[in-house]
Write a protein that holds these residues in place. Structure first.
Motif, PDB file in Angstrom:
ATOM      1  N   ILE A 108     -35.544  27.322 -39.165  1.00 58.42           N
ATOM      2  CA  ILE A 108     -35.494  27.301 -38.024  1.00 58.42           C
ATOM      3  C   ILE A 108     -34.613  26.436 -37.168  1.00 58.42           C
ATOM      4  N   LEU A 135     -36.839  34.842 -35.396  1.00 59.11           N
ATOM      5  CA  LEU A 135     -37.493  34.852 -34.006  1.00 59.11           C
ATOM      6  C   LEU A 135     -37.907  33.343 -33.894  1.00 59.11           C
ATOM      7  N   GLY A 136     -38.115  32.582 -34.791  1.00 59.65           N
ATOM      8  CA  GLY A 136     -38.490  31.089 -34.669  1.00 59.65           C
ATOM      9  C   GLY A 136     -37.335  30.374 -33.769  1.00 59.65           C
ATOM     10  N   ASP A 159     -36.828  31.725 -30.083  1.00 65.44           N
ATOM     11  CA  ASP A 159     -37.834  31.112 -29.237  1.00 65.44           C
ATOM     12  C   ASP A 159     -37.332  29.529 -28.766  1.00 65.44           C
TER      13      ASP A 159
END
Lengths: 367, 127
Positions: A35, A230-231, A234
């Motif tokens: 991430i 998606l990490g 976000d």
């Protein structure tokens, strides 16, 4: 348990090392490398996101403008062809059905791009409220693959693959029939995104999604383009203070409480669902407001943690993490309007401990 | 998956290294890889009592918080203070630099319930 849904890009994830998770019923990559690395790459170079899970709802017909004006909070009459607008759809009580972009394809023809988990709910809400208006409402989500190319190198990377002059696409503008690389289908390309960086969102026929994904990654590799999960999506949106439905916005949180008045036009000519309450919140000020906090004590604020003044619970954290860019433990919290001044000390209940934080200015990161 | 031979393992993905009547505790390579980038480690204080199968601290990645469950009972006699400023050790060196606590055992027999490297590997693979 029902089978998780997959985007047309799913078969490509594995070769890029994706770790996938169940995200609202979709089997999506949470990360490819890490991430932090993906976040950093998007801030400094470029990142490619598969966001094909997003829903698309097309609204056409003679009364499409009037119908949308009734359904959403922004003033759709200001929208011109080849422009997109951010808006909310609200309940009568001011709570939020969803937040989304409306693309005006041409007169009487609009495309709503909605949160994946809300697609069916939005579609039903729209259909339910169609009265005498002459419109067609169509859920066309399965037709599209959607890729987001984001970061300071995004334009350079995409420009290398297309004849279309991308500098002509302004923020929140878009162009259709864009030819990219060797992909036969043409794409709709908008200068929009969810990272706080410059970049594009590319809509293309679902069957062409994988080819476009691979060509972009190959071509952009030398500029530092990486696939992003998606990490990091976000953490990127969070640093830029872009709201996430289900956290900053929900059926119980109005866009005015979330500090997003700019897309709620309570004085537009048309009546719209939720107008009375939203207008009251604008005029009198909402009883709760979203604030940005930074931890003073060591700890990370997380979604749902209570926010306290003394013994009293005055709100809760909507989103929080350690910001990869700022390396600080920061959060957004929806709190009683009495405690929203910058500099106010608030306590966050982190498991058994109450940790001190302070209200800081929004946004965390500005470009 | 890196699983040193001289360690015992728990089903909550901690490793345990016996050092006389004490044990050193950390989380496994498998656990750190599942969690992703670790950005914060919360540990108990020296002198605190911990109980087997109860939470004694937490590790936070960018995205999530995970509780640490004590593999044994006893008194915390040492904590790794370096993890406060360098939580990334958990990802980089889970068995060496990222040891978390040293515990004086209150019941040595609890070690018998822990898993051998082979048993832990089998446990992870069937999961």
């Amino acid at each position: 348990m029902s089978e998780l849904k997959r985007t047309p890009l799913f078969p490509e994830y594995e070769k890029y090392g994706a770790k996938t998770i169940d995200f609202g019923g979709w089997d999506l990559p949470v990360q490819f490398s890490s991430i932090k690395q993906e976040h950093e790459a998007t801030r400094t170079k470029a990142g490619l996101f598969d966001v094909s899970h997003m829903g698309e709802i097309r609204i056409q017909g003679d009364d499409s403008l009037a119908f949308l004006q009734k359904m959403v909070t922004n003033d759709v009459s200001k929208l011109k062809p080849n422009r997109a607008q951010y808006t909310f759809m609200c309940y009568e009580d001011g709570g939020t059905v969803d937040d989304f972009l409306i693309y005006m394809l041409k007169e009487k023809d609009y495309l709503l791009v909605v949160n994946a988990a809300n697609t069916d709910k939005d579609y039903e809400w729209l259909v339910q409220h169609q009265e005498h208006e002459s419109v067609t409402i169509e859920n066309v989500s399965d037709n599209y693959a959607l890729l987001a190319l984001q970061g300071p190198k995004a334009e350079e990377i995409l420009q290398a693959l297309t004849e279309t002059d991308l500098s002509q696409i302004k923020f929140f503008g878009f162009q259709t029939d864009v030819q990219i690389g060797s992909v036969k289908d043409t794409a709709l390309v908008s200068r929009t995104g969810y990272t706080g960086e410059d970049g594009f969102e590319i809509y293309i026929d679902q069957a062409a999604g994988a080819r476009l994904w691979n060509e972009l990654l190959d071509s952009g590799k030398d500029e530092g383009l990486v696939p992003v999960g998606l990490g990091a999506r976000d953490t990127l949106r969070f640093e830029a203070n872009l709201p996430l439905y289900g956290q900053e916005l929900s059926k119980d949180i109005s866009p005015i409480e979330a500090g997003l008045k700019f897309a709620v036009k309570v004085d537009k000519a048309a009546e719209f669902i939720g107008k009375d309450i939203l207008k009251k919140q604008v005029e009198e000020g909402p009883t709760r407001k979203l604030v940005a906090i930074e931890m003073i004590d060591k700890g990370i604020p997380r979604t749902g943690y209570d926010v306290l003044v003394g013994e009293d619970k005055i709100g809760f954290v909507t989103s929080g993490t350690q910001s990869p860019t700022l390396k600080k433990n920061i959060g957004l919290a929806l709190v009683d309007s009495k405690y929203t001044e910058v500099g106010t000390e608030l306590f966050v209940q982190v498991r058994k401990r109450q940790l001190k934080s302070v209200i800081i200015k929004k946004p965390f990161l500005s470009k | 998956m890196n699983l040193p031979n001289d360690l015992l393992y728990s089903e909550e993905h901690e490793w345990v290294k016996k050092e006389g009547n004490k044990v050193r505790i950390g989380i496994t390579d498998f656990a750190q890889d599942e969690l992703g980038d670790i950005v914060f480690v919360e540990l108990p204080e020296v002198g605190e009592e911990i109980d087997a199968d109860e939470p004694f601290g937490s590790v936070e990645s960018v995205k999530t918080v995970s509780e640490l469950y004590a593999p044994v009972s006893g008194t915390v006699v040492e904590i790794n203070e370096e993890l406060e400023d360098s939580p990334e050790f958990v990802n980089e060196s889970p068995y060496e630099n990222a040891w978390m606590i040293v515990v004086e055992l209150s019941d040595e027999a609890e070690l018998d319930k822990l898993l051998s490297p082979e048993a832990y590997q089998a446990f992870v693979e069937e999961d």
